[in-house]
Write a protein that holds these residues in place. Structure first.
Motif, PDB file in Angstrom:
ATOM      1  N   VAL A 277       0.705  -1.219   0.139  1.00 60.02           N
ATOM      2  CA  VAL A 277       0.207  -0.212  -0.167  1.00 60.02           C
ATOM      3  C   VAL A 277       1.128   1.216   0.244  1.00 60.02           C
ATOM      4  O   VAL A 277       1.497   1.338   0.999  1.00 60.02           O
ATOM      5  N   ASP A 278       0.889   2.241  -1.044  1.00 53.57           N
ATOM      6  CA  ASP A 278       1.492   3.493  -1.146  1.00 53.57           C
ATOM      7  C   ASP A 278       0.599   4.531  -0.884  1.00 53.57           C
ATOM      8  O   ASP A 278      -0.933   4.101  -1.098  1.00 53.57           O
ATOM      9  N   LEU A 279       0.908   5.709  -0.484  1.00 56.57           N
ATOM     10  CA  LEU A 279       0.623   7.162   0.304  1.00 56.57           C
ATOM     11  C   LEU A 279       0.828   7.801  -1.057  1.00 56.57           C
ATOM     12  O   LEU A 279       1.345   8.087  -1.177  1.00 56.57           O
ATOM     13  N   GLN A 280      -0.173   8.438  -1.194  1.00 58.65           N
ATOM     14  CA  GLN A 280       0.564   9.510  -2.294  1.00 58.65           C
ATOM     15  C   GLN A 280       0.676  10.519  -1.407  1.00 58.65           C
ATOM     16  O   GLN A 280       0.279  10.941  -0.186  1.00 58.65           O
ATOM     17  N   CYS A 281       1.668  11.204  -1.773  1.00 60.17           N
ATOM     18  CA  CYS A 281       2.160  11.970  -0.927  1.00 60.17           C
ATOM     19  C   CYS A 281       1.536  13.486  -0.762  1.00 60.17           C
ATOM     20  O   CYS A 281       0.556  14.044  -0.789  1.00 60.17           O
ATOM     21  N   PHE A 282       1.751  13.441   1.040  1.00 60.56           N
ATOM     22  CA  PHE A 282       0.287  14.516   1.426  1.00 60.56           C
ATOM     23  C   PHE A 282       1.150  15.440   1.969  1.00 60.56           C
ATOM     24  O   PHE A 282       0.640  16.821   2.697  1.00 60.56           O
ATOM     25  N   VAL A 283       1.998  15.484   1.304  1.00 59.76           N
ATOM     26  CA  VAL A 283       3.314  16.875   1.047  1.00 59.76           C
ATOM     27  C   VAL A 283       2.862  17.671  -0.584  1.00 59.76           C
ATOM     28  O   VAL A 283       2.003  18.387  -0.412  1.00 59.76           O
ATOM     29  N   CYS A 284       3.634  17.214  -1.384  1.00 56.97           N
ATOM     30  CA  CYS A 284       3.681  17.522  -2.780  1.00 56.97           C
ATOM     31  C   CYS A 284       2.539  16.896  -3.724  1.00 56.97           C
ATOM     32  O   CYS A 284       1.893  17.783  -4.724  1.00 56.97           O
ATOM     33  N   HIS A 285       1.738  16.494  -2.998  1.00 53.22           N
ATOM     34  CA  HIS A 285       0.183  15.697  -3.878  1.00 53.22           C
ATOM     35  C   HIS A 285       0.208  14.801  -4.927  1.00 53.22           C
ATOM     36  O   HIS A 285      -0.725  15.104  -6.007  1.00 53.22           O
ATOM     37  N   GLY A 286       2.190  14.282  -5.632  1.00 51.37           N
ATOM     38  CA  GLY A 286       2.563  14.167  -6.699  1.00 51.37           C
ATOM     39  C   GLY A 286       2.929  15.090  -7.801  1.00 51.37           C
ATOM     40  O   GLY A 286       3.627  14.940  -9.001  1.00 51.37           O
ATOM     41  N   ASP A 287       2.867  16.678  -7.109  1.00 50.82           N
ATOM     42  CA  ASP A 287       3.517  17.608  -8.706  1.00 50.82           C
ATOM     43  C   ASP A 287       5.077  17.830  -8.350  1.00 50.82           C
ATOM     44  O   ASP A 287       5.662  18.392  -9.408  1.00 50.82           O
ATOM     45  N   SER A 288       5.360  17.024  -7.776  1.00 52.49           N
ATOM     46  CA  SER A 288       7.294  16.656  -7.408  1.00 52.49           C
ATOM     47  C   SER A 288       7.133  16.080  -8.557  1.00 52.49           C
ATOM     48  O   SER A 288       8.538  16.269  -9.321  1.00 52.49           O
ATOM     49  N   VAL A 289       6.405  14.940  -9.543  1.00 49.52           N
ATOM     50  CA  VAL A 289       7.243  13.596 -10.131  1.00 49.52           C
ATOM     51  C   VAL A 289       7.548  14.940 -11.287  1.00 49.52           C
ATOM     52  O   VAL A 289       7.021  14.908 -11.543  1.00 49.52           O
ATOM     53  N   GLY A 290       8.997  14.596 -12.178  1.00 48.73           N
ATOM     54  CA  GLY A 290       8.943  14.788 -13.176  1.00 48.73           C
ATOM     55  C   GLY A 290       9.183  16.841 -13.339  1.00 48.73           C
ATOM     56  O   GLY A 290       9.522  16.916 -13.906  1.00 48.73           O
ATOM     57  N   ASN A 291       9.098  17.326 -11.328  1.00 42.56           N
ATOM     58  CA  ASN A 291       9.395  18.786 -11.651  1.00 42.56           C
ATOM     59  C   ASN A 291      10.619  19.003 -10.986  1.00 42.56           C
ATOM     60  O   ASN A 291      10.591  19.353  -9.492  1.00 42.56           O
ATOM     61  N   PRO A 292      11.912  19.061 -11.044  1.00 41.07           N
ATOM     62  CA  PRO A 292      13.343  19.523 -10.501  1.00 41.07           C
ATOM     63  C   PRO A 292      12.322  20.716  -9.779  1.00 41.07           C
ATOM     64  O   PRO A 292      13.909  21.005  -9.035  1.00 41.07           O
ATOM     65  N   ASP A 293      11.782  22.095 -10.594  1.00 42.50           N
ATOM     66  CA  ASP A 293      11.713  23.351  -9.608  1.00 42.50           C
ATOM     67  C   ASP A 293      10.775  22.848  -8.428  1.00 42.50           C
ATOM     68  O   ASP A 293      10.665  23.999  -7.626  1.00 42.50           O
ATOM     69  N   ARG A 294      10.278  21.387  -8.048  1.00 47.17           N
ATOM     70  CA  ARG A 294       9.432  21.736  -7.012  1.00 47.17           C
ATOM     71  C   ARG A 294       9.964  20.234  -6.596  1.00 47.17           C
ATOM     72  O   ARG A 294       9.139  19.211  -5.879  1.00 47.17           O
ATOM     73  N   PRO A 295      10.545  19.465  -6.064  1.00 46.51           N
ATOM     74  CA  PRO A 295      11.431  18.847  -5.925  1.00 46.51           C
ATOM     75  C   PRO A 295      10.891  18.761  -4.149  1.00 46.51           C
ATOM     76  O   PRO A 295      10.040  19.436  -2.981  1.00 46.51           O
ATOM     77  N   CYS A 296      10.822  17.242  -3.683  1.00 50.88           N
ATOM     78  CA  CYS A 296      10.036  16.857  -2.104  1.00 50.88           C
ATOM     79  C   CYS A 296      10.797  15.828  -1.251  1.00 50.88           C
ATOM     80  O   CYS A 296      11.509  15.176  -1.677  1.00 50.88           O
ATOM     81  N   ARG A 297      10.886  16.205  -0.292  1.00 51.26           N
ATOM     82  CA  ARG A 297      12.005  15.474   0.859  1.00 51.26           C
ATOM     83  C   ARG A 297      11.113  14.486   0.887  1.00 51.26           C
ATOM     84  O   ARG A 297      11.690  13.564   1.409  1.00 51.26           O
ATOM     85  N   THR A 298       9.387  14.484   1.535  1.00 50.07           N
ATOM     86  CA  THR A 298       9.251  13.931   1.743  1.00 50.07           C
ATOM     87  C   THR A 298       9.110  12.517   0.972  1.00 50.07           C
ATOM     88  O   THR A 298       9.219  10.945   1.429  1.00 50.07           O
ATOM     89  N   CYS A 299       8.601  12.523   0.352  1.00 47.99           N
ATOM     90  CA  CYS A 299       8.460  11.512  -1.337  1.00 47.99           C
ATOM     91  C   CYS A 299       9.137  11.385  -2.367  1.00 47.99           C
ATOM     92  O   CYS A 299       9.878  10.393  -2.616  1.00 47.99           O
ATOM     93  N   LYS A 300      10.324  11.799  -2.155  1.00 46.66           N
ATOM     94  CA  LYS A 300      12.061  12.045  -3.002  1.00 46.66           C
ATOM     95  C   LYS A 300      11.283  12.665  -4.258  1.00 46.66           C
ATOM     96  O   LYS A 300      11.900  11.262  -5.006  1.00 46.66           O
ATOM     97  N   SER A 301      10.638  13.143  -4.982  1.00 50.51           N
ATOM     98  CA  SER A 301       9.644  13.150  -6.411  1.00 50.51           C
ATOM     99  C   SER A 301       9.384  11.864  -6.595  1.00 50.51           C
ATOM    100  O   SER A 301       9.041  12.172  -7.715  1.00 50.51           O
TER     101      SER A 301
END
Length: 369
Positions: A277-301
Motif C-alpha cells: 500500500v502506497d500513500l499519495q504524498c501528503f506534502v506535494c500530492h504528486g506535483d514533484s514528480v518529474g518537476n525539478p523545480d519543486r522537489p519533495c523531501r518526503t517522497c523523494k519526488s
C-alpha cells in the motif's frame, strides 16, 4: 505560704491594697491592647494572667490574712482577675479575626491566572494514535481484537501459510523463547490475533488488531526491536479486492486528510493476491514528480510513500482456521503505528518515541484528534 497572721498589718501585704490591684489590672489591659498578634498576646497572657503573674501571686497572699480581712481582699482580687480574663478573651477574638483577615489577603490565590505551576504529562503519541485507529474502525462497525504477545509458533507462522524454511522463521528475524524447540515466540506481527479470531468465531468477521510486536531488528532511527502494528481483517461472503481499496482509501483520509492510496503487486504468504500500500504524498500530492523545480523531501519526488501491506486472504489460511474458502473470502492489511506516526507528524527519529521524554509527547499532543 505563711500561716494566719493574727496581728494583721495591711502594710505587710501591700499587693492586696486597692491601689496595687488597680495598677495590676491597668498594666494587664494595656499589655493586651498593645498585642497585635496571637504570639504577642500569648506573651502578655503569661505576664499578666498566668500562674506566675502579679495578680496570681497576690491571690496567694489572701491565705495569710486574718479572717476579718480575708473577705474584702478576696472580693477585690476576684473582681480584678475577672476583669483581666474578660479583657484577654475579648482581645483574643479581635487579634485572631485580624490575623485571619490579613492571611486571607496576603495568601490569596488568583485562580483565574493562566498559569501551570507544575508540568503535566501527556498521552504518549503511540497510545493516542492507536486509540484513533480504533475509533476510525469502530465507527465503521468493526470490532477491536487482541491477543497474547507470547504466541505459539503455529499461530504466528504455520496457520498463516509460512513454510517451515521461510526466512522470517530464522533467529535473524524472530525472537524465540527458550527452549528454542518449545514452539513459543514473541509475536512478529499481530496476524496471530487474526488467526485466533477466525478459529474462535464464525464469519462474518470485521476486526482491527492493534498491538505490540517483536523483531530481531537493529536499534536505529528507523528500526526498533519492539514496535506496534495495527492489522485489519474482513471475512465475509463476496469480499473482493475492491472492498479492500475502499477501506484503505477511507482509512488513509482519516489518518492523513486529503490523500489517496495505490497498491502495487507484492508477495505475502498469507494473502493472494498480495500488494504493498502506497500513500499519495501528503506534502506535494504528486506535483514533484518529474518537476525539478519543486522537489519533495518526503517522497523523494516519487509522488508516493510506502505505508504497509495488504491483500486478499489466502484460501489456505482460511482452511487452516476452519473456514470454508468456497463460501467465504476476505481481505487483510497491516501498517506500523510508528511509521504512521512519522508520516502524520514529521517525526524524524523512531527512537524519540521510546526514550520517555515527556516533551516529545507534548509536542505531538494533537495526534489523537
Amino acid at each position: 505560704m505563711s500561716g494566719p497572721n493574727t496581728s494583721y498589718d495591711p502594710v505587710q501585704v501591700a499587693p492586696l491594697h486597692a491601689e496595687q490591684v488597680e495598677a495590676m489590672v491597668a498594666e494587664a489591659l494595656a499589655a493586651f491592647a498593645a498585642a497585635t498578634s496571637v504570639a504577642e498576646l500569648k506573651e502578655a497572657r503569661l505576664a499578666h494572667a498566668a500562674e506566675r503573674s502579679p495578680i496570681a501571686l497576690a491571690n496567694r497572699e489572701i491565705g495569710a490574712l486574718p479572717p476579718q480581712a480575708r473577705k474584702d481582699a478576696g472580693a477585690r482580687i476576684g473582681k480584678a482577675r475577672g476583669q483581666i480574663g474578660a479583657a484577654l478573651k475579648a482581645r483574643e477574638a479581635e487579634v485572631s479575626a485580624a490575623e485571619l483577615e490579613r492571611a486571607l489577603v496576603e495568601e490569596r490565590v488568583d485562580v483565574t491566572l493562566p498559569l501551570q505551576p507544575h508540568p503535566v504529562g501527556a498521552v504518549h503519541p503511540i497510545t493516542g494514535l492507536m486509540a484513533l485507529v480504533e475509533d476510525v474502525f469502530v465507527g465503521m462497525g468493526w470490532e477491536v481484537a487482541e491477543g497474547p504477545e507470547l504466541e505459539a509458533e503455529w499461530l504466528n507462522f504455520d496457520a498463516l501459510n509460512f513454510v517451515p524454511d521461510h526466512p522470517a522463521r530464522t533467529l535473524q528475524d524472530t525472537l524465540f523463547v527458550e527452549p528454542a524447540d518449545g514452539g513459543l515466540v514473541l509475536r512478529t506481527h499481530t496476524s496471530p490475533v487474526q488467526a485466533r479470531t477466525m478459529l474462535h468465531r464464525e464469519p462474518p468477521i470485521y476486526v482491527i488488531c492493534p498491538g505490540k510486536v517483536y523483531r530481531a531488528d537493529e536499534y536505529d532511527a528507523t528500526h526498533v526491536p519492539v514496535f506496534h502494528q495495527f492489522e485489519g481483517l474482513v471475512v465475509d461472503r463476496g469480499i473482493t479486492l475492491g472492498h479492500l481499496r475502499g477501506t484503505l482509501d477511507h482509512f488513509a483520509r482519516a489518518m492523513f486528510g486529503d490523500t489517496r492510496t495505490r497498491i502495487r503487486p507484492h508477495y505475502f504468504p498469507f494473502t493472494e493476491p498480495s500488494a504493498e500500500v502506497d500513500l499519495q504524498c501528503f506534502v506535494c500530492h504528486g506535483d514533484s514528480v518529474g518537476n525539478p523545480d519543486r522537489p519533495c523531501r518526503t517522497c523523494k519526488s516519487e509522488g508516493w510513500i510506502e505505508w504497509g501491506g495488504c491483500g486478499v486472504v489466502n484460501p489456505r489460511v482460511l482452511q487452516a482456521c476452519g473456514i470454508d474458502s468456497d463460501v467465504y473470502s476476505g481481505f487483510a492489511f497491516g501498517m506500523g503505528v510508528e511509521r504512521t506516526l512519522m508520516f502524520r507528524n514529521d517525526a524524524a527519529d523512531m527512537r524519540d518515541m521510546i526514550e520517555g521524554d515527556v516533551r516529545f509527547s507534548r509536542s505531538l499532543v494533537g495526534v489523537a484528534r
